[in-house]
Design a protein around this motif. Structure first.
Motif, mmCIF file in Angstrom:
data_model
loop_
_atom_site.group_PDB
_atom_site.id
_atom_site.type_symbol
_atom_site.label_atom_id
_atom_site.label_comp_id
_atom_site.label_asym_id
_atom_site.label_seq_id
_atom_site.Cartn_x
_atom_site.Cartn_y
_atom_site.Cartn_z
ATOM 1 N N LEU A 108 84.214 -74.911 -12.777
ATOM 2 C CA LEU A 108 83.132 -74.017 -12.388
ATOM 3 C C LEU A 108 83.590 -73.257 -11.164
ATOM 4 O O LEU A 108 84.430 -73.740 -10.398
ATOM 5 N N ILE A 165 75.431 -75.230 -11.877
ATOM 6 C CA ILE A 165 75.074 -74.113 -12.760
ATOM 7 C C ILE A 165 73.743 -73.512 -12.309
ATOM 8 O O ILE A 165 73.586 -72.290 -12.244
ATOM 9 N N THR A 217 79.496 -70.522 -12.391
ATOM 10 C CA THR A 217 79.763 -70.172 -13.789
ATOM 11 C C THR A 217 81.043 -70.857 -14.237
ATOM 12 O O THR A 217 81.852 -71.294 -13.418
ATOM 13 N N ARG A 218 81.229 -70.910 -15.555
ATOM 14 C CA ARG A 218 82.450 -71.504 -16.106
ATOM 15 C C ARG A 218 83.646 -70.696 -15.634
ATOM 16 O O ARG A 218 83.668 -69.486 -15.709
#
Length: 146
Positions: free
Chosen positions: A59, A126, A131-132
């Motif tokens: 992340l 999250i 975010t990824r």
């Protein structure tokens, strides 16, 4: 500095952390940063090598550091079994102090969490705007010149 050259780190239950897993997490983060900063040189290397480093999910969030914009990156890796026989997840923080450079600095600490606690930590991050980071689009990014 390579994680393998550091003194062994242990968990609260005096179980040594797997240095190879931590090194793989570090390499996966570095490779992902290189892929984003310089896709023309690192796309093939990334595609060929990323799976060698095992399951490492990441992340990130953009942050303002002392000298400009960068990213805080959190890597989650498989930590094997703890002393109680339950699965562990390793969590490690990394910092990219300049978005246009390949340099990534790893936090000295590696945290261990139960699978459920790691999921809760992931979901909390999250919810706070992370975010990824390990999902990279192969679409060329659009840049505008001024």
């Amino acid at each position: 500095m390579s994680v393998l050259n550091m003194a062994p780190v242990t968990t609260m239950m005096n179980q040594p952390l797997n240095a190879e897993t931590i090194e793989s997490m570090t390499r996966a983060v570095e490779l992902t940063v290189n892929r984003i900063v310089d896709p023309s040189n690192y796309t093939k290397i990334y595609n060929d090598c990323i799976n060698e480093y095992g399951p490492c999910h990441m992340l990130s969030i953009e942050k303002e550091f002392k000298y400009g914009k960068g990213k805080e990156i959190i890597a989650f890796g498989d930590g094997g079994k703890g002393t109680t026989g339950k699965d562990l997840k390793y969590v490690k923080f990394f910092y990219q102090y300049n978005l246009n450079k390949h340099t990534v600095k790893a936090n000295d600490k590696t945290y261990t969490y139960s699978v459920q606690k790691a999921r809760d930590f992931w979901n909390n991050k999250i919810a706070h705007g992370y975010t990824r980071f390990d999902v990279i689009s192969d679409e060329p990014s659009e840049t505008t010149e001024t």
